[in-house]
Motif scaffolding. Structure first.
Motif, PDB file in Angstrom:
ATOM      1  N   THR A  55       0.824  -1.208   0.000  1.00  0.00           N
ATOM      2  CA  THR A  55       0.000   0.000   0.000  1.00  0.00           C
ATOM      3  C   THR A  55       0.856   1.254   0.000  1.00  0.00           C
ATOM      4  N   MET A  58      -0.825   8.278  -0.296  1.00  0.00           N
ATOM      5  CA  MET A  58      -0.597   9.483  -1.095  1.00  0.00           C
ATOM      6  C   MET A  58      -1.157  10.674  -0.328  1.00  0.00           C
ATOM      7  N   ARG A  68      -1.212  12.402  -8.845  1.00  0.00           N
ATOM      8  CA  ARG A  68      -2.143  11.487  -8.195  1.00  0.00           C
ATOM      9  C   ARG A  68      -2.493  10.308  -9.098  1.00  0.00           C
ATOM     10  N   GLU A  72      -1.382   6.296  -8.525  1.00  0.00           N
ATOM     11  CA  GLU A  72      -2.461   5.347  -8.246  1.00  0.00           C
ATOM     12  C   GLU A  72      -2.514   4.261  -9.309  1.00  0.00           C
ATOM     13  N   VAL A  76      -1.775   0.066  -8.932  1.00  0.00           N
ATOM     14  CA  VAL A  76      -2.750  -0.929  -9.401  1.00  0.00           C
ATOM     15  C   VAL A  76      -2.105  -1.865 -10.416  1.00  0.00           C
ATOM     16  N   HIS A  81      -1.968  -1.116  -3.970  1.00  0.00           N
ATOM     17  CA  HIS A  81      -3.097  -0.226  -3.743  1.00  0.00           C
ATOM     18  C   HIS A  81      -2.571   1.124  -3.275  1.00  0.00           C
ATOM     19  N   ALA A  82      -3.259   2.191  -3.669  1.00  0.00           N
ATOM     20  CA  ALA A  82      -2.877   3.545  -3.251  1.00  0.00           C
ATOM     21  C   ALA A  82      -4.040   4.211  -2.529  1.00  0.00           C
ATOM     22  N   LEU A  83      -3.724   4.895  -1.435  1.00  0.00           N
ATOM     23  CA  LEU A  83      -4.720   5.628  -0.659  1.00  0.00           C
ATOM     24  C   LEU A  83      -4.582   7.120  -0.956  1.00  0.00           C
ATOM     25  N   ASN A  84      -5.649   7.762  -1.415  1.00  0.00           N
ATOM     26  CA  ASN A  84      -5.618   9.192  -1.696  1.00  0.00           C
ATOM     27  C   ASN A  84      -6.027   9.960  -0.451  1.00  0.00           C
TER      28      ASN A  84
END
Length: 345
Positions: A55, A58, A68, A72, A76, A81-84
């Motif tokens: 993970t 961000m 961004r 992201e 993927v 996985h990326a958290l905004n």
């Protein structure tokens, strides 16, 4: 073939990617090589799970499109996985310090990327987080843009030229993009020129970084407000004249300083005397201010390739600072050579 898939540095020499000036030529070349190999493999339909169950947090203090989206999508595509974490979405700045935020995110996530208002903030994140921190842009530098820019320059390398024969001119305000481009081009042995007004010239600190690179790798570095510098340029690069870090300065003041002399238009491109000179812009652009439509949308513009290469760069960066770069290259090499390889890595 082995050389194309082997990195000089199989793990990062530093925990964090805060500034390109922290890394030598060989390590930057490793990141670029990795990024381009992975791009080719994915474009050919290859699948990678190098960051499966990993993970990326961000953390944004500003609005973002390319940074961004590219980070992201990169996560993927690599199985992660990326958290905004947009402004106002978390406690940062309200009830929690950046130091405490760094410690929390560093215990829950595998990497952190942040776009910050002040460079001191990215330094604090890097100091207090136990995981790698990537600078998504600060008021000092834009290292992820710099990696994408160098990939783009290599993609459009002038035929038959050696690095010391390539001339890159940054036109206009000495933004953080200009700073990083100065470091990256001179680190690769190219000739870098900042062409802009004296009251917006690149800082002496960055010119000195460029000079040290020149001593080690060749090329040259300079600032000038003389339009004669345009002759022989291989790449003309510009950025907005007023942006995220200039909220207190009226647009009219910037227009007085830069327009019309530093607008990249057909006349400026012609002044290079190089019909193959390429145009670059980090985007977003204020059309018909720092660059005309005819140049941005013209046949010599590589700004859209440059934007796409933000994704190319981010894939390389998260793999490299995720410490799975060499194993990923080994897997791709095996797949290309038709050898047995694990279905997923």
């Amino acid at each position: 073939m082995d050389r194309a898939y082997t990195l000089t540095h199989q793990t990062p020499t530093r925990k964090d990617f805060v500034d390109t000036a922290d890394f030598d030529q060989s390590e930057i070349v490793d990141i670029i090589k990795l990024s381009r190999v992975v791009r080719g493999y994915i474009k050919e339909g290859g699948l990678l799970n190098s960051l499966l169950h990993k993970t990326l947090a961000m953390l944004f203090e500003q609005k973002s499109t390319r940074t961004r989206v590219s980070f992201e999508v990169a996560m993927v595509q690599l199985g992660g996985h990326a958290l905004n974490l947009a402004p106002g979405a978390i406690q940062l700045g309200a009830h929690e310090t950046i130091e405490d935020t760094a410690q929390v995110l560093g215990r829950m996530c595998d990497m952190i990327m942040s776009r910050v208002d002040k460079h001191e903030s990215i330094e604090a994140l890097a100091k207090y987080a136990q995981v790698s921190v990537i600078n998504g842009m600060s008021d000092r530098a834009h290292p992820t843009q710099g990696v994408g820019d160098m990939i783009t320059i290599f993609d459009h390398w002038p035929a038959g030229k050696k690095p010391g024969e390539v001339k890159v001119i940054f036109v206009g305000d000495a933004t953080q993009v200009c700073n990083t481009l100065c470091d990256m081009t001179t680190k690769m042995g190219m000739n870098f020129v900042h062409y802009g007004p004296e009251n917006h010239k690149i800082g002496e600190e960055w010119l000195e970084i460029g000079r040290k690179n020149v001593e080690k790798y060749g090329g040259s570095v300079m600032w000038t407000d003389d339009a004669e510098c345009l002759k022989g340029a291989d790449f003309i690069y510009t950025d907005v004249w007023y942006g995220l870090y200039d909220k207190e300065t009226p647009k009219e003041e910037y227009m007085k300083d830069f327009y019309p002399k530093y607008q990249v238009n057909d006349e400026m491109m012609a002044a290079t005397s190089n019909p193959n000179c390429r145009f670059m812009h980090c985007l977003p652009a204020n059309r018909n201010e720092e660059v005309t439509d005819s140049v941005l949308d013209g046949p010599n513009s590589i700004a859209w390739d440059e934007a796409e290469n933000r994704l190319t760069a981010q894939r390389g960066l998260v793999l490299y600072f995720g410490r799975v770069a060499q194993v990923t290259l080994d897997y791709i090499k095996q797949q290309k050579e038709g050898k047995d390889a694990k279905e997923e890595i």
